[in-house]
Design a protein around this motif. Structure first.
Motif, PDB file in Angstrom:
ATOM      1  N   ILE A  46      18.623   8.215 -10.093  1.00 48.84           N
ATOM      2  CA  ILE A  46      18.763   6.913 -10.751  1.00 48.84           C
ATOM      3  C   ILE A  46      20.038   6.221 -10.277  1.00 48.84           C
ATOM      4  N   GLU A  47      21.127   6.982 -10.185  1.00 52.67           N
ATOM      5  CA  GLU A  47      22.388   6.420  -9.682  1.00 52.67           C
ATOM      6  C   GLU A  47      22.236   5.924  -8.253  1.00 52.67           C
ATOM      7  N   MET A  48      21.634   6.749  -7.409  1.00 47.53           N
ATOM      8  CA  MET A  48      21.476   6.383  -6.001  1.00 47.53           C
ATOM      9  C   MET A  48      20.569   5.159  -5.853  1.00 47.53           C
ATOM     10  N   SER A  49      19.549   5.084  -6.661  1.00 43.00           N
ATOM     11  CA  SER A  49      18.653   3.926  -6.627  1.00 43.00           C
ATOM     12  C   SER A  49      19.384   2.661  -7.059  1.00 43.00           C
ATOM     13  N   ALA A  50      20.216   2.770  -8.069  1.00 47.61           N
ATOM     14  CA  ALA A  50      20.979   1.614  -8.531  1.00 47.61           C
ATOM     15  C   ALA A  50      21.945   1.133  -7.449  1.00 47.61           C
ATOM     16  N   ILE A  51      22.580   2.065  -6.765  1.00 45.16           N
ATOM     17  CA  ILE A  51      23.510   1.693  -5.698  1.00 45.16           C
ATOM     18  C   ILE A  51      22.756   1.017  -4.561  1.00 45.16           C
ATOM     19  N   LYS A  52      21.586   1.523  -4.233  1.00 41.70           N
ATOM     20  CA  LYS A  52      20.768   0.892  -3.180  1.00 41.70           C
ATOM     21  C   LYS A  52      20.353  -0.518  -3.574  1.00 41.70           C
ATOM     22  N   ASN A  53      20.198  -0.754  -4.866  1.00 42.39           N
ATOM     23  CA  ASN A  53      19.786  -2.068  -5.359  1.00 42.39           C
ATOM     24  C   ASN A  53      20.968  -2.942  -5.775  1.00 42.39           C
ATOM     25  N   ASP A  54      22.122  -2.697  -5.178  1.00 40.48           N
ATOM     26  CA  ASP A  54      23.320  -3.515  -5.383  1.00 40.48           C
ATOM     27  C   ASP A  54      23.830  -3.525  -6.815  1.00 40.48           C
ATOM     28  N   SER A  55      23.863  -2.385  -7.439  1.00 41.90           N
ATOM     29  CA  SER A  55      24.443  -2.272  -8.768  1.00 41.90           C
ATOM     30  C   SER A  55      25.274  -0.995  -8.785  1.00 41.90           C
ATOM     31  N   TYR A  56      26.296  -0.973  -9.599  1.00 45.50           N
ATOM     32  CA  TYR A  56      27.139   0.219  -9.658  1.00 45.50           C
ATOM     33  C   TYR A  56      26.926   0.939 -10.981  1.00 45.50           C
ATOM     34  N   PRO A  57      26.322   2.132 -10.933  1.00 47.42           N
ATOM     35  CA  PRO A  57      26.213   2.949 -12.149  1.00 47.42           C
ATOM     36  C   PRO A  57      27.469   3.803 -12.264  1.00 47.42           C
ATOM     37  N   PHE A  58      27.954   3.968 -13.425  1.00 50.33           N
ATOM     38  CA  PHE A  58      29.108   4.823 -13.586  1.00 50.33           C
ATOM     39  C   PHE A  58      28.683   6.276 -13.487  1.00 50.33           C
ATOM     40  N   GLN A  59      29.621   7.154 -13.282  1.00 44.47           N
ATOM     41  CA  GLN A  59      29.352   8.579 -13.068  1.00 44.47           C
ATOM     42  C   GLN A  59      28.669   9.166 -14.299  1.00 44.47           C
ATOM     43  N   THR A  60      27.460   9.677 -14.113  1.00 42.36           N
ATOM     44  CA  THR A  60      26.696  10.203 -15.244  1.00 42.36           C
ATOM     45  C   THR A  60      26.611  11.723 -15.268  1.00 42.36           C
ATOM     46  N   ILE A  61      26.879  12.381 -14.160  1.00 45.90           N
ATOM     47  CA  ILE A  61      26.808  13.840 -14.106  1.00 45.90           C
ATOM     48  C   ILE A  61      28.202  14.400 -14.335  1.00 45.90           C
ATOM     49  N   ARG A  62      28.303  15.269 -15.330  1.00 43.89           N
ATOM     50  CA  ARG A  62      29.598  15.859 -15.676  1.00 43.89           C
ATOM     51  C   ARG A  62      29.713  17.273 -15.101  1.00 43.89           C
ATOM     52  N   GLU A  63      30.919  17.729 -15.005  1.00 45.42           N
ATOM     53  CA  GLU A  63      31.178  19.040 -14.410  1.00 45.42           C
ATOM     54  C   GLU A  63      30.549  20.170 -15.228  1.00 45.42           C
ATOM     55  N   ASP A  64      30.532  20.051 -16.546  1.00 50.14           N
ATOM     56  CA  ASP A  64      29.945  21.111 -17.366  1.00 50.14           C
ATOM     57  C   ASP A  64      28.433  21.222 -17.151  1.00 50.14           C
ATOM     58  N   GLU A  65      27.791  20.135 -16.748  1.00 45.39           N
ATOM     59  CA  GLU A  65      26.361  20.193 -16.437  1.00 45.39           C
ATOM     60  C   GLU A  65      26.131  20.990 -15.146  1.00 45.39           C
ATOM     61  N   ILE A  66      27.038  20.851 -14.201  1.00 43.35           N
ATOM     62  CA  ILE A  66      26.948  21.645 -12.977  1.00 43.35           C
ATOM     63  C   ILE A  66      27.205  23.112 -13.295  1.00 43.35           C
ATOM     64  N   TYR A  67      28.165  23.378 -14.176  1.00 39.81           N
ATOM     65  CA  TYR A  67      28.445  24.762 -14.565  1.00 39.81           C
ATOM     66  C   TYR A  67      27.257  25.408 -15.257  1.00 39.81           C
TER      67      TYR A  67
END
Length: 136
Positions: A46-67
């Motif tokens: 979703i973030e990458m799609s928004a960037i491709k469509n000229d919009s900036y999504p703020f960071q939605t994935i947090r480090e604890d989710e990766i952990y």
């Protein structure tokens, strides 16, 4: 029958007995990892799609989710996930944004709270590694 043929026969028998169990265990672990990574992959796409469509999504994935994925991954996979997440964070830090009003002045619009990424190719390139790791 010679000794070499007997050894090969025994090795094939042992592999036939234990290999399906080992492969099934690894397959279950991979399935569990993919199930846990799926929500993160959706956020990233979703973030990458928004960037491709000229919009900036703020960071939605947090480090604890990766952990949370670490329990499903081995040591190499953990290191790769950590490096990929670091590049994801770096992608957000190098994103050069400008306000939508600066690029397209409003005619009759009172307020639009939107940002545009001025360097989407660089940002998307950095995010690709996390996408790759979440797909594995």
């Amino acid at each position: 029958m010679d000794f070499k043929s007997i050894l090969i026969g025994i090795a094939i028998l042992v592999l036939a007995i234990f290999l399906p169990t080992i492969l099934n265990h690894l397959s279950g672990r991979r399935r569990a990892y993919r199930a846990a990574a799926s929500p993160l992959l959706n956020k990233l796409l979703i973030e990458m799609s928004a960037i491709k469509n000229d919009s900036y999504p703020f960071q939605t994935i947090r480090e604890d989710e990766i952990y949370s994925l670490y329990s499903f991954a081995g040591a190499r996979k953990r290191k790769a996930l950590s490096r990929a997440y670091d590049q994801y964070v770096e992608a957000h830090s190098i994103a050069k944004t400008s306000h939508w009003h600066d690029v397209q002045p409003p005619e009759n619009v009172c307020f639009v709270s939107s940002f545009i990424v001025n360097n989407p190719d660089e940002v998307l390139k950095k995010m690709k590694r996390l996408e790759k790791e979440l797909l594995r």
